[in-house]
Design a protein around this motif. Sequence first.
Motif, mmCIF file in Angstrom:
data_model
loop_
_atom_site.group_PDB
_atom_site.id
_atom_site.type_symbol
_atom_site.label_atom_id
_atom_site.label_comp_id
_atom_site.label_asym_id
_atom_site.label_seq_id
_atom_site.Cartn_x
_atom_site.Cartn_y
_atom_site.Cartn_z
ATOM 1 N N TYR A 32 -37.446 -40.508 -24.698
ATOM 2 C CA TYR A 32 -37.976 -41.799 -25.142
ATOM 3 C C TYR A 32 -38.398 -42.721 -23.995
ATOM 4 N N THR A 70 -30.888 -52.300 -30.650
ATOM 5 C CA THR A 70 -32.094 -52.535 -31.451
ATOM 6 C C THR A 70 -32.311 -51.338 -32.380
ATOM 7 N N GLU A 72 -34.811 -49.472 -32.688
ATOM 8 C CA GLU A 72 -35.451 -48.395 -31.923
ATOM 9 C C GLU A 72 -34.400 -47.559 -31.186
ATOM 10 N N LYS A 73 -33.430 -48.233 -30.585
ATOM 11 C CA LYS A 73 -32.387 -47.520 -29.846
ATOM 12 C C LYS A 73 -31.432 -46.794 -30.787
ATOM 13 N N GLU A 75 -32.248 -45.407 -33.632
ATOM 14 C CA GLU A 75 -32.944 -44.179 -34.042
ATOM 15 C C GLU A 75 -32.932 -43.142 -32.924
#
Length: 87
Positions: A32, A70, A72-73, A75
Amino acid sequence: MSIDDIVKRATAYKPKEHVTYKMIKEYIEVKYGFKVHTTYIAEVKRELGLLMYDAPNAVEELKQPRKHPTPEKVEAIKDALKHFEVI
């Protein structure tokens, strides 16, 4: 069961590798392109109800409130846990 069968089964058996936070962090950074803190990994594991070991240096009361990762993190961490077959 013959001795040969036992030997074959014993050589074929390989226990799962113990997944460390460092391995999870490296996987996320490569895939990522960002870093995650170990507290974020622990927070996601706690949310999922996964096995957590008691830290020998744990404190009774936190000096600061826990920071939440967050989405995003979260996931990315869940993807890493799936990659390492933890979930």
